[in-house]
Design a protein around this motif. Structure first.
Motif, PDB file in Angstrom:
ATOM      1  N   GLU A  38     -20.450  19.247  39.108  1.00 41.41           N
ATOM      2  CA  GLU A  38     -21.726  19.737  38.613  1.00 41.41           C
ATOM      3  C   GLU A  38     -22.530  18.703  37.820  1.00 41.41           C
ATOM      4  N   ASP A 120     -11.550  23.498  44.825  1.00 38.49           N
ATOM      5  CA  ASP A 120     -12.439  24.188  43.895  1.00 38.49           C
ATOM      6  C   ASP A 120     -13.696  24.725  44.572  1.00 38.49           C
ATOM      7  N   TYR A 121     -14.184  24.002  45.548  1.00 36.49           N
ATOM      8  CA  TYR A 121     -15.436  24.396  46.171  1.00 36.49           C
ATOM      9  C   TYR A 121     -15.262  24.929  47.587  1.00 36.49           C
ATOM     10  N   ALA A 123     -14.670  27.791  48.577  1.00 35.57           N
ATOM     11  CA  ALA A 123     -15.359  29.058  48.790  1.00 35.57           C
ATOM     12  C   ALA A 123     -16.866  28.913  48.580  1.00 35.57           C
ATOM     13  N   VAL A 124     -17.239  27.997  47.710  1.00 34.26           N
ATOM     14  CA  VAL A 124     -18.647  27.839  47.364  1.00 34.26           C
ATOM     15  C   VAL A 124     -19.396  27.093  48.465  1.00 34.26           C
ATOM     16  N   TRP A 170       0.571  27.284  52.440  1.00 33.47           N
ATOM     17  CA  TRP A 170      -0.402  27.609  51.392  1.00 33.47           C
ATOM     18  C   TRP A 170       0.247  27.553  50.024  1.00 33.47           C
ATOM     19  N   MET A 171       1.504  27.928  49.972  1.00 31.82           N
ATOM     20  CA  MET A 171       2.215  27.834  48.705  1.00 31.82           C
ATOM     21  C   MET A 171       2.275  26.387  48.237  1.00 31.82           C
ATOM     22  N   ARG A 174      -1.032  25.167  46.996  1.00 28.23           N
ATOM     23  CA  ARG A 174      -1.321  25.709  45.675  1.00 28.23           C
ATOM     24  C   ARG A 174      -0.503  25.005  44.593  1.00 28.23           C
ATOM     25  N   ALA A 175       0.777  24.804  44.896  1.00 29.39           N
ATOM     26  CA  ALA A 175       1.657  24.199  43.904  1.00 29.39           C
ATOM     27  C   ALA A 175       1.201  22.777  43.564  1.00 29.39           C
ATOM     28  N   TYR A 177      -1.820  21.550  44.004  1.00 30.23           N
ATOM     29  CA  TYR A 177      -3.105  21.678  43.312  1.00 30.23           C
ATOM     30  C   TYR A 177      -2.875  21.944  41.837  1.00 30.23           C
ATOM     31  N   GLN A 178      -2.043  22.939  41.574  1.00 32.66           N
ATOM     32  CA  GLN A 178      -1.689  23.282  40.203  1.00 32.66           C
ATOM     33  C   GLN A 178      -1.170  22.062  39.453  1.00 32.66           C
ATOM     34  N   ARG A 189       7.885  17.212  40.048  1.00 36.68           N
ATOM     35  CA  ARG A 189       8.498  18.513  39.801  1.00 36.68           C
ATOM     36  C   ARG A 189       8.053  19.536  40.848  1.00 36.68           C
TER      37      ARG A 189
ATOM     38  N   ASP B 120     -12.491  32.263  43.743  1.00 33.52           N
ATOM     39  CA  ASP B 120     -13.488  31.317  44.223  1.00 33.52           C
ATOM     40  C   ASP B 120     -14.131  30.524  43.098  1.00 33.52           C
ATOM     41  N   ALA B 123     -12.432  27.553  39.251  1.00 38.58           N
ATOM     42  CA  ALA B 123     -12.608  26.173  38.819  1.00 38.58           C
ATOM     43  C   ALA B 123     -14.029  25.917  38.335  1.00 38.58           C
ATOM     44  N   MET B 171       2.149  31.577  45.179  1.00 38.23           N
ATOM     45  CA  MET B 171       2.183  31.777  46.622  1.00 38.23           C
ATOM     46  C   MET B 171       1.657  33.158  46.980  1.00 38.23           C
TER      47      MET B 171
END
Lengths: 212, 212
Positions: A38, A120-121, A123-124, A170-171, A174-175, A177-178, A189, B120, B123, B171
């Motif tokens: 942004e 992050d984006y 969906a946007v 997907w898990m 996500r992991a 990303y986290q 880890r 969505d 972030a 997940m």
DNA sequence: CTCCGATTCTACACAGCGCAGATTTTTCTC
DNA sequence: GAGAAAAATCTGCGCTGTGTAGAATCGGAG
């Protein structure tokens, strides 16, 4: 009516302005790392690439388009790096899993900000979402093969290889990303935990163990 | 410098404008369902709630604040619904897992748009990200207990209960988000796959089977 | 030197947000 | 139920940053 996209055109013709296009992408990644999406204005990108704001719109139809191009380039590399080896039928399942996760994590290390921005984006900016989804789909396909080779039943039921691979991919996304989003990222880890779960799912109880 | 937040104030005193606040949230959820976040202008929300744009800023400091309040309200309900039963030590692990997943999926069915918006914009609007993270953290805590009761080693290593619960919770979140975002959502399938993976991770091989 | 496409620049119009200040409506007190 | 304070509401301004239009410049082929 027909809303124009993609700036004016330029797609082929190896003109010299291709350098500018590269410069724009390079600058964008830098600014992204420094400021985030942004705060990063089109003005700043243009200036960084050595042109005026208006000129940038000759290359990209919008700020989002720039971002999308950057993400596309990054995901291409990722897919290349991470799926070729596991896709080989002679690769043992455990190694395939480890390889895919390791390489992906590497991408998060080297281009974390772009990867995070993509998530992050997603969906946007629908185009980015599509790119991301397609990438995960590729992984899912490859990993489905790996699971099958590891003895998971083939088929399209909710407990069969495809569904499991899909959810596990997907898990993993996500992991990582986290992990990459933490103030002090600990990808290692996350890798271990994900690998552990993948291994448990295919059933063979044999470790990542040994290590450290 | 000290940037003001939360409009002007209003926190206690059961004034009548509380109804407006509710109306604003209600309208926001409706518009969200119909249009999505970006097309939904502050003007529209205000009009829907029966006031002018300017007036809305008496209640919420920004559009994002409205969204955040809506998400907060929804996640409160979710946490209430889904974690109480599994948190009970006498609940058998398998039931705890099924319950948590089922209830969460229910929330996705009933308030899918709010849930999706939360993901969505997690972030983009940090406050929403914090709410979401906190919610998942609560789930992680509860489910860690469940895993331990199911025989997974306690501890904070990458293959211990906490790490596994954490990754599996994310997940599940991702899987339900994915499912709910499809043109034709199939939450049931996602539930089955997730449950399967949770069960496989705790090792006991026994079915979702025995319906009803 | 001239033409043409590629590139670049300057200037404009606009949407939607957040704020300021005035005004009206409630609520509370006596 | 009159009057004051607080709550709630309105109108209108100013700003930031985007995307577009149209004119100006550059660079090589003829």
């Amino acid at each position: 009516m027909a809303t124009e996209r993609t700036a004016r055109r330029r797609r082929d013709t190896p003109r010299k302005g291709d350098l500018r296009e590269q410069a724009i992408l390079r600058t964008t990644e830098q600014l992204l790392e420094r400021d985030g999406v942004e705060p990063m204005t089109v003005e700043a990108i243009a200036k960084g690439a050595g042109i005026s704001r208006g000129s940038l719109y000759f290359y990209f139809g919008s700020k989002q388009e720039v971002l999308t191009a950057l993400v596309a380039r990054t995901l291409d590399t990722l897919t290349q790096d991470a799926t070729v080896f596991p896709d080989d039928e002679t690769t043992p399942p455990h190694q395939a899993i480890e390889h895919a996760i390791d390489r992906t994590a590497d991408m998060w290390r080297r281009h974390g900000r772009v990867m995070r921005t993509a998530v992050d984006y997603a969906a946007v900016i629908p185009e980015i979402g599509d790119l991301w989804t397609a990438t995960v789909a590729t992984f899912t396909e490859v990993m489905t093969g790996v699971l099958v080779r590891a003895g998971v039943p083939e088929g399209d039921g909710p407990a069969d290889a495809t569904a499991l691979a899909h959810t596990l991919c997907w898990m993993t996304e996500r992991a990582l990303y986290q992990a990459a989003s933490q103030p002090v990222p600990d990808l290692a880890r996350a890798i271990t935990t994900c690998t552990e779960i993948w291994f448990r799912v295919i059933g063979h109880r044999d470790g990542t163990g040994s290590g450290g």
